[in-house]
Design a protein around this motif. Structure first.
Motif: not given
Length: 645
Positions: A163-164, A166-167, A170, A187, A190-191, A193-194
């Motif tokens: 996630a980190a 990907s963020f 992005c 990109t 992470w959303e 995965l949140a």
């Protein structure tokens, strides 16, 4: 879904568009999807130690495909009868990419900047988010199983790391390629995965204790983003964290015991949620075709479009979505699914093979005229071939408007005295720094414009012998895109041989949601329909009061409408040689521009002398005499050829 629908409807109140941040609804959806699907998969792993992939993907197919296919079948007739060949070709490609869950990739490479006016007419643009979701779920279950089985104690760390990354990707990508950041699954991961992280917590530790304040704070973050975010917000990016966190807070802490939970569990909200997928599928095609058939898409029209969306969504849910989702007749389901795929594929291949069935246009735009215009427009990229050394230069510069203007103007530029350099900064990110112009393209498809632009604009040997600079731009004193244009021209002039500057005004334009050829096709009439419905320029426009008027720059403004027909639509030309004055919303065709400029040079020479333009252009009869003399030295003067021949 309500936010997304209102965003795409674009309701206006007192000139202001409502809910300009409604696109955040998609980010909320990604978090919810990641939470829901991850919770299902994690629960299955905890209970059985494995994932039944066949069952998982069968559920996804039942959930997604029947309703999607129904929308495709329903929209095909409308597309055939309302879309131009190029638009129908794009429609077919978007359907094909949707079937493969790759429409986000297709729309990225076709440079469809989400939220721009022309994208509102692409009936399947909205499927990009469905494609991102399904791309995520193609590999995610396998990754989830491997991680939980072999890295069980490090599962949380692995998800956090992905996630980190990907963020970070992005945030980095959106700075250089906002289009890629918007459409890429990398990109957006992470959303989703949140939601996965929240699902992992609940599966391991159970549902968190309801906290009214945190639930309310979460809803406030989401609603605040919907209201305060806008077109200029860098998205997706750092600020996207706000609605993502807000969604997680609502999911984690809302319950029937607090106001937020009761609100979201109310019957209207629950019923909307039940049909949300059908609403998602239907709303964009309904809006797109409604806009295509309405010249003035008012709030009343938008309300009717929303009502129509709700109606067909409910019918689609009852007749298609729910029966196929819960049917136990597996054989019949897969047979109907296979038949649908085969039929849609055949239709898509036919449309692509036949190039959008161009014969449909023959009644309003003859093939001969189309071919002639296409030939003229193709010459733009070759206008700078064989630049002669030491010869004085005339620069023609501008955005997408510069292409056909360059083709037409070169017919009348005194070729014996001047060399033409025609360049366009179409989708180039222009910056003047350290006495050099940088112009990287926003997407690779624009390299053919940006690379020559940067090459010629920085050639000091060309600039030093530049005698004139012609600017051909969309609404040069008010268009908010490319506001650097007059700064760029000032920089060019400072390196020139005291070049004279000419700014060419625009002809009549439609709003950007309609094309002239589309109106001609739908009404089966000629281009006079477009002139009658043109909304630009507004009456009594004073250019000196427009926001980008360069009061510190000496230039000559060539008002082509005034020179041609003095703003009297009854006297204005609408076509030339069977070619309409424009085929889209505002770009004049090369054939028409050639005739228009010839008409102005022939009839308004006295008015042009005061501007100095005739120092660089020759009149049509002079140009024709020169051509005749060069091709037939011993023949008499010709008088029958048109300026563009």
């Amino acid at each position: 879904m309500i936010a997304v629908i209102l965003y795409h409807a674009e309701f206006t109140i007192a000139g202001h568009t409502m809910l300009r941040g409604g696109y955040i609804g998609v980010d909320v959806f990604f978090v919810i999807s990641g939470f829901l699907i991850s919770q299902i998969l994690l629960t299955e792993i905890e209970a059985t130690g494995r994932i039944d992939f066949l069952r998982f993907y069968t559920r996804r197919a039942r959930r997604i495909l029947p309703a999607l296919f129904a929308v495709i079948f329903a929209t095909m007739p409308f597309a055939y009868y309302l879309l131009l060949p190029s638009e129908l070709l794009d429609f077919a490609n978007s359907i094909g990419s949707s079937l493969l869950f790759g429409s986000n990739i297709y729309f990225y490479f076709t440079a469809a900047q989400y939220g721009e006016p022309d994208t509102l007419l692409k009936p399947f643009l909205h499927t990009w988010s469905l494609s991102v979701e399904e791309q995520f779920y193609i590999g995610f279950p396998l990754l989830l199983l491997i991680t939980r089985r072999y890295l069980k104690s490090r599962f949380l760390a692995c998800v956090l790391l992905i996630a980190a990354l990907s963020f970070a990707f992005c945030v980095l990508t959106v700075r250089y390629d906002q289009q890629q950041a918007f459409y890429s699954p990398l990109t957006r991961a992470w959303e989703l995965l949140a939601g996965t992280l929240l699902a992992f917590y609940e599966v391991r530790r159970g549902r968190a204790r309801p906290r009214p304040l945190l639930a309310a704070a979460g809803l406030a973050l989401v609603l605040g983003s919907l209201i305060l975010f806008g077109k200029d917000t860098v998205h997706p990016g750092r600020l996207t964290v706000i609605p993502v966190i807000g969604t997680c807070l609502v999911l984690a802490f809302a319950s029937h015991k607090n106001t937020v939970g009761r609100l979201l569990a109310s019957r209207p909200a629950a019923l909307t949620g039940i049909v949300s997928y059908s609403l998602y599928l239907w709303h964009y095609p309904v809006f797109a075709f409604a806009r295509l058939t309405s010249v003035d898409f008012t709030n009343g029209d938008k309300f009717l479009a929303v009502a129509a969306t709700a109606l067909v969504a409910v019918v689609g849910f009852v007749v298609i979505e729910r029966p196929f989702r819960y049917t136990r007749r597996n054989r019949a389901f897969w047979i109907s699914l296979g038949a649908s795929v085969a039929t849609i594929t055949a239709a898509v291949v036919s449309a692509i093979t036949m190039a959008g069935f161009p014969h449909r246009l023959d009644q309003v735009y003859s093939p001969v005229a189309q071919a002639n215009e296409a030939r003229l427009e193709r010459t733009f990229l070759s206008l700078n071939d064989n630049i002669q050394p030491e010869k004085p230069i005339i620069f023609i510069i501008g955005d997408s408007f510069a292409r056909n203007w360059s083709v037409a103007l070169k017919n009348y530029i005194d070729a014996d005295r001047y060399q033409v350099v025609a360049i366009s900064y179409l989708n180039c990110m222009v910056e003047i720094k350290n006495d050099k112009v940088k112009a990287p393209s926003r997407a690779s498809i624009y390299d053919k414009y940006c690379i020559p632009f940067e090459k010629y604009i920085n050639d000091k040997s060309l600039l030093s012998r530049t005698k004139a600079i012609f600017l051909a731009s969309n609404q040069p004193f008010e268009y908010t895109v490319n506001p650097f244009r007059f700064e760029l021209i000032s920089w060019m002039k400072s390196h020139s041989d005291d070049a004279k500057i000419f700014v060419f005004g625009n002809y009549f334009q439609l709003d950007r949601l309609h094309s002239c050829l589309g109106l001609m096709f739908q009404t089966k009439s000629d281009a006079s329909t477009c002139l009658r419905l043109a909304t630009y320029p507004p009456a009594n426009q004073t250019i000196t009061k427009l926001p980008f008027y360069p009061s510190d720059l000496a230039f000559n403004y060539i008002d082509i409408i005034k020179l041609h027909c003095d703003y009297d639509k009854e006297k204005c030309l609408t076509s030339s040689g069977g070619v309409p004055f424009m085929t889209d919303w505002g770009h004049l065709t090369a054939e028409f521009l050639t005739t228009l400029l010839g008409d102005i040079l022939e009839k308004r020479a006295a008015d042009l002398r005061g501007t100095g333009l005739l120092d660089f252009l020759v009149q049509p009869h002079d140009r024709q005499a020169e051509r005749t003399a060069s091709s037939q030295p011993h023949a008499g003067p010709a008088s029958s050829a048109s300026p563009s021949e």
